[in-house]
Design a protein around this motif. Structure first.
Motif: not given
Length: 445
Positions: A3-6, A20-23, A40-44
């Protein structure tokens, strides 16, 4: 299944460190509720997961925070929360505490009603883990454990042990009987709640030294050591209690606990307000944690806890509400009170020119005590967002399209969650800002 939470995550991985870890994207592995991915959401790695799974999006103006830990709460005293605080400790126990506990032990329906409501109130206040003092009757404590388990809370439940200096109608008949009762309760708890995903455990609970004979304390210490059980009690709480122990036993209560093997890495001692530096060092050396209860200390202790000194000595410290010695179930209140008391100590320090070292703590340190500090004191793998730790978390809502939520007001359009904004919530927020809670990865509210 993962389960993912973003969204935005806030935690305090160290005493004076706020992140504070945004996105960010967090992945929880069911059925065990452990964090398997956090990046981070944009990590590979995150991008690859987002191609396979649809995340739950935490909207703008919200953040995810670890749940709070309450290290010291008397469950039956919730019955009369907010009463009797004009009395000194020993008189208060006789006139309120013992009577309420006896009443709960004699009325299973009342116990069910009180404990069900207590569990709901804890969730409303963001408390995900709680260490509880119960009563002396086994069946009533099993009701308490079931109510906490049914609510999905992480609870450490203690059946009281006491064989002296209590009400004649509310006492165990002998040290031997008390030890056997503690063993029976722990055994039944372990049979019913053997392992994860269950999150309810027994705690060996000598009430405090005045109500426990040496024979009882020695037996409880041997049993807890042999079975690796958690321990909780009260230590150096009030002037009358400290004096009574010294008169009766000839030594301070920390020495009484130590010689009975009750100071261990699995021990939480409440209050500790009359401990000096060497005694705090003794707690650090044994791994014993402190439940700091600033509100009840203000009512029942002639001394504030030496919090700054304990932290500087690396003593494990978390926060407790001590209901009903403290009138509030809110760990947010306990955080604020801990800061206020520390600042008053520092004010006295300045006026008396006692030390050049500040005795104050700030709000970030208090947030740490309420989350990771409390989790470390309890020995549980939560309190911070790291791979391999349990996902115990709460969703905090600050604003939506109509403006600030609950007591919060914001006047800057397009603001991002910053330390100043988290501090505003810390100072002013309440239950209206809490939209959700997860314990061991399972959603609870």
């Amino acid at each position: 299944m993962l389960n993912l939470i973003q969204g935005t995550f806030v935690h305090t991985p160290a005493l004076n460190k706020l992140e504070i870890l945004e996105d960010y994207l967090l992945g929880i592995w069911d059925p065990f509720g452990t964090i398997k991915h956090f990046a981070p959401s944009n990590s590979p790695e995150s991008v690859a997961l987002l191609e396979r799974y649809t995340p739950r999006i935490i909207p703008r103006g919200n953040f995810i925070l670890p749940t709070f830990c309450d290290l010291h709460l008397h469950a039956p005293q919730f019955l009369y929360q907010g009463n009797g605080l004009h009395l000194p400790l020993m008189q208060w126990l006789n006139e309120y505490a013992f009577k309420a506990e006896e009443r709960m032990d004699n009325d299973a329906k009342l116990a069910q009603k009180v404990y069900t409501r207590l569990a709901q109130r804890l969730k409303e206040n963001g408390t995900g883990a709680v260490m509880l003092f119960g009563t002396i009757k086994e069946e009533t404590n099993l009701i308490l454990a079931k109510c906490m388990n049914d609510a999905g809370l992480r609870a450490f439940v203690g059946k009281l042990s006491m064989d002296q200096l209590s009400s004649p109608d509310y006492i165990e008949e002998s040290a031997k009987a008390s030890i056997e009762a503690a063993k029976s309760f722990a055994f039944k708890m372990q049979c019913k709640y053997p392992a994860l995903p269950d999150t309810v455990e027994p705690v060996i609970t000598p009430r405090f030294v005045p109500t426990c004979s040496d024979a009882l304390l020695d037996g409880l210490g041997r049993y807890a050591t042999a079975c690796g059980l958690r321990i909780q009690s009260h230590l150096a709480e009030s002037h009358d209690q400290v004096s009574a122990v010294l008169t009766e036993r000839g030594v301070d209560d920390i020495e009484v606990f130590a010689r009975s093997s009750l100071l261990t890495p699995k021990t939480v001692q409440a209050h500790c307000t009359f401990l000096d530096g060497p005694s705090l060092g003794r707690l650090q050396a044994t791994g014993t944690a402190v439940a700091h209860c600033p509100l009840s200390n203000a009512y029942f202790s002639a001394e504030p806890f030496k919090l700054r000194e304990a932290l500087d000595m690396s003593v494990k410290v978390g926060l407790g509400t001590d209901v009903a010695g403290g009138y509030s179930l809110s760990i947010m209140d306990a955080m604020r009170q801990a800061v206020a008391v520390s600042r008053m100590r520092q004010g006295a320090n300045v006026m008396n020119k006692s030390s050049e070292t500040s005795l104050a703590i700030d709000w970030v340190e208090a947030l740490y005590l309420a989350t990771k500090g409390g989790a470390d004191a309890l020995g549980i793998e939560s309190g911070v967002f790291e791979i391999g730790r349990a996902f115990d978390a709460q969703q905090i809502a600050l604003w939506d399209q109509s403006g600030g939520i609950g007591p919060l007001d914001f006047f800057d359009e397009g603001a991002r969650i910053s330390p100043d904004i988290v501090e505003k919530w810390w100072c002013l927020g309440d239950a209206r800002n809490r939209l959700g809670m997860w314990i061991q990865g399972k959603e609870r509210i």
